[in-house]
Design an enzyme around this catalytic site. Structure first.
Site, short mmCIF file in Angstrom:
data_model
loop_
_atom_site.label_atom_id
_atom_site.label_comp_id
_atom_site.label_asym_id
_atom_site.label_seq_id
_atom_site.Cartn_x
_atom_site.Cartn_y
_atom_site.Cartn_z
N TYR A 157 0.85 -1.20 0.00
CA TYR A 157 0.00 0.00 0.00
C TYR A 157 0.88 1.25 0.00
CZ TYR A 157 -3.32 3.60 1.34
OH TYR A 157 -4.07 4.76 1.36
N LYS B 79 1.26 4.38 -2.78
CA LYS B 79 1.07 5.81 -2.50
C LYS B 79 2.36 6.60 -2.74
CE LYS B 79 -3.32 5.85 -1.68
NZ LYS B 79 -4.26 6.63 -2.51
P1 NDP Z 1 -13.49 4.42 1.11
O1 NDP Z 1 -13.27 2.95 1.15
O2 NDP Z 1 -14.55 4.99 1.95
O3 NDP Z 1 -13.71 4.90 -0.40
C1 NDP Z 1 -12.95 4.35 -1.46
C2 NDP Z 1 -13.59 4.71 -2.78
O4 NDP Z 1 -12.77 4.18 -3.84
C3 NDP Z 1 -14.98 4.11 -2.94
O5 NDP Z 1 -15.84 5.05 -3.52
C4 NDP Z 1 -14.76 2.94 -3.89
O6 NDP Z 1 -15.91 2.76 -4.72
C5 NDP Z 1 -13.61 3.47 -4.74
N1 NDP Z 1 -12.89 2.38 -5.39
C6 NDP Z 1 -12.13 1.42 -4.82
N2 NDP Z 1 -11.70 0.56 -5.76
C7 NDP Z 1 -12.21 0.99 -6.95
C8 NDP Z 1 -12.14 0.52 -8.28
N3 NDP Z 1 -11.42 -0.57 -8.60
N4 NDP Z 1 -12.79 1.20 -9.25
C9 NDP Z 1 -13.49 2.31 -8.95
N5 NDP Z 1 -13.60 2.81 -7.70
C10 NDP Z 1 -12.97 2.15 -6.72
O7 NDP Z 1 -12.05 5.04 1.49
P2 NDP Z 1 -11.51 6.55 1.53
O8 NDP Z 1 -12.54 7.52 1.18
O9 NDP Z 1 -10.79 6.70 2.80
O10 NDP Z 1 -10.40 6.45 0.38
C11 NDP Z 1 -10.31 7.37 -0.68
C12 NDP Z 1 -8.83 7.58 -1.02
O11 NDP Z 1 -8.19 8.17 0.10
C13 NDP Z 1 -8.06 6.31 -1.34
O12 NDP Z 1 -7.21 6.56 -2.43
C14 NDP Z 1 -7.25 6.07 -0.06
O13 NDP Z 1 -6.07 5.36 -0.32
C15 NDP Z 1 -6.97 7.50 0.36
N6 NDP Z 1 -6.61 7.71 1.75
C16 NDP Z 1 -7.43 7.33 2.76
C17 NDP Z 1 -7.06 7.54 4.07
C18 NDP Z 1 -7.87 7.08 5.24
O14 NDP Z 1 -7.33 7.02 6.35
N7 NDP Z 1 -9.15 6.76 5.06
C19 NDP Z 1 -5.82 8.27 4.38
C20 NDP Z 1 -5.03 8.62 3.25
C21 NDP Z 1 -5.44 8.38 1.98
P3 NDP Z 1 -16.55 1.33 -5.09
O15 NDP Z 1 -16.20 0.38 -3.98
O16 NDP Z 1 -18.01 1.62 -5.22
O17 NDP Z 1 -15.91 0.98 -6.39
C1 8X3 Z 2 -4.34 5.70 4.69
C2 8X3 Z 2 -3.65 6.16 5.91
O1 8X3 Z 2 -1.91 5.52 7.65
O2 8X3 Z 2 -3.65 3.90 7.14
O3 8X3 Z 2 -3.61 6.02 3.56
O4 8X3 Z 2 -1.89 4.30 5.57
S1 8X3 Z 2 -2.73 4.90 6.59
#
Ligand code: NDP
Ligand code: 8X3
Length: 255
Positions: A155, A159
């Protein structure tokens, strides 16, 4: 500033992508909502339409499917083709195993979604921005793109790749008015950990126990700030932590 503009958000069915859709719609932006869960896309879109009177189009797709991404974006009705803002948000973590014990299918899902999916959407949308001489690309990276933590291996690598691709795209577009930014959050409570732990809701809850994590809305506000700067201002990168987090690994939790 967003009134009448068009934004494409990948992963708009949940978490940060969904919150960004609401934050943009509140400012009058029309939305192209993408994700795999079709029903949720329609739910989000209809609620936005009702509350903010802006328009939306749902593009159910898996960002890992290059043909599907190209077909969906090239097949947009004419009005929707002039995309002003691309938010590359779709992404996920799967598992937290040591590399030598890791699940190769999990690795492939993360690499295909977080890196290749972001590239496919970028390649499909940015040429139109270059032609029109305007646009914003906001990539959602992570603190995991700057640091590595135990079990984060693949992961974190994806990133770090997002960080490199953001920088590379900004260099490639420096002679255009298009701006390229990234937002790199620490811990945000969304469906992220439920997905990482494959539906284990209790384990996911424990990730955010004893401190106040960020919300999806906190991140959406930052994305909105980035895309509403005057045209000569390009925010390169924003790292955001909850106040109780000091680095990828250091989180202060109440006993
Ligand atoms: P969620 O799981 O709540 O949302 C993830 C979103 O990504 C969903 O809408 C999902 O839609 C979509 N997704 C995943 N796989 C696919 C795919 N193959 N095709 C299309 N859409 C996809 O997580 P977050 O909102 O937290 O995550 C959003 C972003 O933020 C990610 O890139 C994550 O790595 C990043 N992030 C999150 C952090 C956290 O702590 N939550 C911290 C740092 C970064 P669906 O399943 O309907 O396809
Ligand atoms: C999501 C935040 O710290 O779980 O990107 O990797 S962490």
């Amino acid at each position: 500033m967003l009134k009448g503009k068009i934004a494409l958000i990948t992963g708009a069915t949940s978490g940060i992508g969904k919150a960004t859709a609401f934050a943009f719609a509140k400012e009058g932006c029309n939305l192209i909502l993408t994700g795999r869960r079709t029903e949720r896309l329609t739910e989000v879109g209809e609620e936005i339409k009702k509350r903010f009177k802006t328009d939306y189009i749902a593009l159910p797709l898996d960002v890992r499917d290059r043909q599907a991404v190209n077909a969906a974006i090239n097949g947009l009705p004419e009005f929707w083709q002039s995309i002003d803002i691309l938010v590359n948000n779709a992404g996920l973590a799967r598992g937290l195993s040591k590399i030598h014990e890791g699940d190769v299918d999990d690795w492939e899902q993360m690499i295909d979604t977080n890196i290749k999916g972001l590239l496919y959407a970028t390649r499909a949308v940015v040429p139109g921005m270059v032609k029109r001489g305007r646009g914003d690309v906001v990539n959602i990276g992570s603190i995991a793109g700057h640091e590595v933590y135990p079990g984060g291996n693949v992961y974190c690598a994806t990133k770090h790749a997002v960080d490199a691709l953001t920088k590379g795209l900004r260099i490639d577009l420096v002679d255009t008015p298009i701006r390229v930014s990234s937002v790199d959050p620490g811990m945000v409570e969304t469906e992220f950990s439920i997905v990482r732990f494959k539906g284990d809701v209790e384990r996911a809850k424990n990730v955010y126990k004893g401190f106040q994590p960020l919300t999806a809305e906190d991140i959406a506000e930052t994305i909105l700030f980035i895309v509403t700067r005057p045209p000569h201002v390009q925010i390169a990168d924003v790292i955001i932590f909850p106040t109780a987090q000091a680095s990828g690994m250091i989180v202060h939790r109440a006993d």
